[in-house]
Motif scaffolding. Sequence first.
Motif, short mmCIF file in Angstrom:
data_model
loop_
_atom_site.label_atom_id
_atom_site.label_comp_id
_atom_site.label_asym_id
_atom_site.label_seq_id
_atom_site.Cartn_x
_atom_site.Cartn_y
_atom_site.Cartn_z
N GLU A 117 38.77 42.00 39.08
CA GLU A 117 37.56 41.68 38.33
C GLU A 117 36.33 41.75 39.24
N VAL A 118 35.33 42.50 38.78
CA VAL A 118 34.07 42.65 39.50
C VAL A 118 32.96 41.89 38.76
N ALA A 119 33.00 41.93 37.44
CA ALA A 119 31.97 41.28 36.63
C ALA A 119 32.58 40.86 35.30
N ARG A 120 31.86 39.96 34.62
CA ARG A 120 32.30 39.46 33.32
C ARG A 120 31.07 39.18 32.48
N LEU A 121 31.14 39.57 31.22
CA LEU A 121 30.08 39.25 30.26
C LEU A 121 30.72 38.57 29.06
N VAL A 122 30.11 37.48 28.62
CA VAL A 122 30.59 36.77 27.43
C VAL A 122 29.50 36.86 26.37
N ARG A 123 29.89 37.37 25.22
CA ARG A 123 28.98 37.57 24.09
C ARG A 123 27.71 38.32 24.47
N PRO A 124 27.86 39.51 25.05
CA PRO A 124 26.67 40.28 25.40
C PRO A 124 25.91 40.69 24.14
N ALA A 125 24.60 40.60 24.21
CA ALA A 125 23.78 40.89 23.03
C ALA A 125 22.95 42.16 23.20
N ASP A 126 22.95 42.74 24.41
CA ASP A 126 22.11 43.91 24.62
C ASP A 126 22.84 44.92 25.50
#
Length: 110
Positions: A86-95
């Motif tokens: 894992e390098v990055a994580r987004l939760v509920r991205p809106a854009d």
Amino acid sequence: MAMTTSYTTPEPSREEIDRLAGPAVVEFGTPWCGYCMSAQGPLAQAFADYPNIYHIKVEDGKGQPLGRSFRVKLWPTLIFLQDGREVARLVRPADSASISRALGQISNAA
């Protein structure tokens, strides 16, 4: 490789994910989740610039082992991986911009 629009069945094991070579994104969600549905446009827009990044959509839910192994709590959750890490994580991205930035972090090998 391009953005996946359907959920993978059966879900891959954590061992399979950990063995992935190169850049990949695992998207956790469900087909009935409103947040997941609204994220599809920004995802498609961001992935258009990164067609060589592997994308796996996993239908998550209570007791699903892969989502639990990544400690997924909200949908959609995007896990950005490089060689299975894992390098990055987004939760509920809106854009699409935030998704593009995270894709850029793993795209060097794409």
